[in-house]
Design a protein around this motif. Structure first.
Motif, PDB file in Angstrom:
ATOM      1  N   PRO A   1       0.610   7.266  -9.378  1.00 43.23           N
ATOM      2  CA  PRO A   1      -0.760   8.275  -9.966  1.00 43.23           C
ATOM      3  C   PRO A   1      -2.200   7.846  -9.898  1.00 43.23           C
ATOM      4  N   ARG A   2      -3.093   8.375  -9.736  1.00 46.15           N
ATOM      5  CA  ARG A   2      -4.517   7.805  -9.621  1.00 46.15           C
ATOM      6  C   ARG A   2      -4.761   7.193 -10.935  1.00 46.15           C
ATOM      7  N   GLY A   3      -5.536   5.985 -10.686  1.00 47.13           N
ATOM      8  CA  GLY A   3      -6.120   4.917 -11.787  1.00 47.13           C
ATOM      9  C   GLY A   3      -4.805   4.643 -12.727  1.00 47.13           C
ATOM     10  N   SER A   4      -3.644   4.624 -12.383  1.00 52.84           N
ATOM     11  CA  SER A   4      -2.459   4.235 -13.313  1.00 52.84           C
ATOM     12  C   SER A   4      -2.034   2.804 -13.181  1.00 52.84           C
ATOM     13  N   VAL A   5      -2.397   1.841 -12.198  1.00 52.52           N
ATOM     14  CA  VAL A   5      -1.855   0.706 -11.809  1.00 52.52           C
ATOM     15  C   VAL A   5      -2.783  -0.342 -12.262  1.00 52.52           C
ATOM     16  N   LEU A   6      -2.401  -1.486 -12.909  1.00 53.49           N
ATOM     17  CA  LEU A   6      -3.085  -2.547 -13.419  1.00 53.49           C
ATOM     18  C   LEU A   6      -2.905  -3.509 -12.510  1.00 53.49           C
TER      19      LEU A   6
ATOM     20  N   GLY B   1     -15.835  -1.113  -8.574  1.00 54.02           N
ATOM     21  CA  GLY B   1     -15.846  -0.216  -9.692  1.00 54.02           C
ATOM     22  C   GLY B   1     -14.776  -0.034 -10.659  1.00 54.02           C
ATOM     23  N   VAL B   2     -14.006  -1.321 -10.845  1.00 51.23           N
ATOM     24  CA  VAL B   2     -12.889  -0.822 -11.726  1.00 51.23           C
ATOM     25  C   VAL B   2     -13.200  -1.859 -13.114  1.00 51.23           C
ATOM     26  N   PRO B   3     -12.947  -1.234 -14.032  1.00 51.67           N
ATOM     27  CA  PRO B   3     -12.670  -2.237 -15.414  1.00 51.67           C
ATOM     28  C   PRO B   3     -11.978  -3.406 -15.537  1.00 51.67           C
ATOM     29  N   MET B   4     -12.079  -4.192 -16.117  1.00 55.69           N
ATOM     30  CA  MET B   4     -11.498  -5.677 -15.965  1.00 55.69           C
ATOM     31  C   MET B   4     -10.844  -6.395 -17.254  1.00 55.69           C
ATOM     32  N   LEU B   5      -9.767  -6.939 -17.368  1.00 57.61           N
ATOM     33  CA  LEU B   5      -9.400  -7.739 -18.368  1.00 57.61           C
ATOM     34  C   LEU B   5      -9.766  -9.203 -18.162  1.00 57.61           C
ATOM     35  N   THR B   6     -10.328  -9.827 -18.733  1.00 56.64           N
ATOM     36  CA  THR B   6     -10.779 -11.344 -18.383  1.00 56.64           C
ATOM     37  C   THR B   6      -9.851 -12.112 -19.111  1.00 56.64           C
TER      38      THR B   6
ATOM     39  N   PHE C   1       0.610  -1.281   0.073  1.00 57.88           N
ATOM     40  CA  PHE C   1      -0.039   0.112  -0.039  1.00 57.88           C
ATOM     41  C   PHE C   1       0.987   1.140  -0.098  1.00 57.88           C
ATOM     42  N   GLU C   2       1.966   1.105   0.520  1.00 59.21           N
ATOM     43  CA  GLU C   2       2.892   2.179   0.497  1.00 59.21           C
ATOM     44  C   GLU C   2       3.314   2.563  -1.060  1.00 59.21           C
ATOM     45  N   TRP C   3       3.668   1.546  -1.652  1.00 61.08           N
ATOM     46  CA  TRP C   3       3.787   1.512  -3.175  1.00 61.08           C
ATOM     47  C   TRP C   3       2.650   2.177  -3.904  1.00 61.08           C
TER      48      TRP C   3
ATOM     49  N   ARG D   1      -8.985  -4.456  -0.752  1.00 61.55           N
ATOM     50  CA  ARG D   1      -8.419  -3.299  -0.383  1.00 61.55           C
ATOM     51  C   ARG D   1      -7.741  -2.547  -1.425  1.00 61.55           C
ATOM     52  N   VAL D   2      -6.817  -3.727  -2.337  1.00 61.25           N
ATOM     53  CA  VAL D   2      -6.107  -2.905  -3.523  1.00 61.25           C
ATOM     54  C   VAL D   2      -7.115  -2.542  -4.478  1.00 61.25           C
ATOM     55  N   LEU D   3      -7.914  -3.250  -4.771  1.00 59.12           N
ATOM     56  CA  LEU D   3      -9.039  -2.883  -5.924  1.00 59.12           C
ATOM     57  C   LEU D   3      -9.837  -1.456  -5.519  1.00 59.12           C
ATOM     58  N   CYS D   4      -9.797  -1.237  -4.425  1.00 55.71           N
ATOM     59  CA  CYS D   4     -10.472  -0.273  -3.929  1.00 55.71           C
ATOM     60  C   CYS D   4      -9.666   1.069  -3.725  1.00 55.71           C
ATOM     61  N   HIS D   5      -8.487   0.904  -3.753  1.00 51.18           N
ATOM     62  CA  HIS D   5      -7.568   1.928  -3.730  1.00 51.18           C
ATOM     63  C   HIS D   5      -7.407   2.844  -4.952  1.00 51.18           C
TER      64      HIS D   5
END
Length: 218
Positions: free
Chosen positions: A27-32, A118-123, A20-22, A92-96
């Protein structure tokens, strides 16, 4: 059945503090966020293509992997863009706020947690109900894209790189629409679990029915 109450529980966060520190530094919304589940995984060849494709895409990623991490090493700066962890508090990660997408094997728990966050997904389903869950995400809810087409036995690294780059592009109109729909579903989900909401009411009714049966039988 989403354990949303864990979001206010600091115990699980302490177990993955560095994770979570990482995330806080991104940036907001930048991590897959990437998780292929804990039971079965894709073939070794496909995993190698996924690793190469993710690195080629240059996106930031948080990857839950129990495999040999030496396969992730290379002569580029991908180590600075990504974080590999053996475990994390997925919900918790998905909600970050730094997480902008979820690469998922489409297990039912992961599917529901992705909707809740509420995140889009690659299946990237592997077997059984994961394929129908992928259809739900992509065709019905329209909050995700498939990594592999139905007639493909393996997806090559360049295809993965192109898909991931477009999927995480904040200027992509298709991504914006997926996010809009995902946030609408998130709102519906949150209302359902509130006191008086449909999910909460149905659960209360179920428990009351069991209690009444026990009282009558006693």
């Amino acid at each position: 059945m989403i354990p949303y109450f864990n979001l206010t529980n600091n115990t699980t966060q302490n177990r993955s503090k560095y994770c979570f520190e990482w995330l806080d530094s991104q940036p907001r919304g930048s991590v897959l966020y990437i998780s292929q589940g804990s039971f079965l995984s894709a073939s070794s060849d496909q995993v190698q293509e996924i690793i190469a494709g993710i690195k080629e895409s240059n996106v930031r990623f948080l990857w839950v992997t129990r495999d040999d991490n030496s396969r992730f090493k290379g002569g580029d700066d991908s180590d600075n863009r990504g974080l590999l962890v053996p475990w994390c508090d997925q919900l918790r990660v998905l909600c970050h706020p730094s997480v902008g997408g979820f690469w998922t094997h489409c297990g039912w728990n992961s599917t529901m947690e992705g909707v809740y966050a509420g995140v889009p997904m690659l299946t990237c389903p592997i077997f059984w109900d994961q394929f129908s869950n992928s259809k739900l995400i992509v065709n019905d809810l329209k909050i995700g894209w498939r990594v592999m087409k139905n007639n493909q036995s393996k997806t090559e690294r360049h295809e993965i790189a192109q898909l991931v780059t477009k999927f995480m592009d904040p200027e992509c109109n298709e991504r914006k629409e997926m996010i809009r729909r995902a946030k609408e579903l998130q709102d519906i989900f949150n209302k359902a679990i509130e006191n008086g909401g449909s999910a909460a009411s149905h659960l209360d009714a179920f428990i009351n029915n069991i209690v009444n049966v026990l009282i009558v039988s006693s």
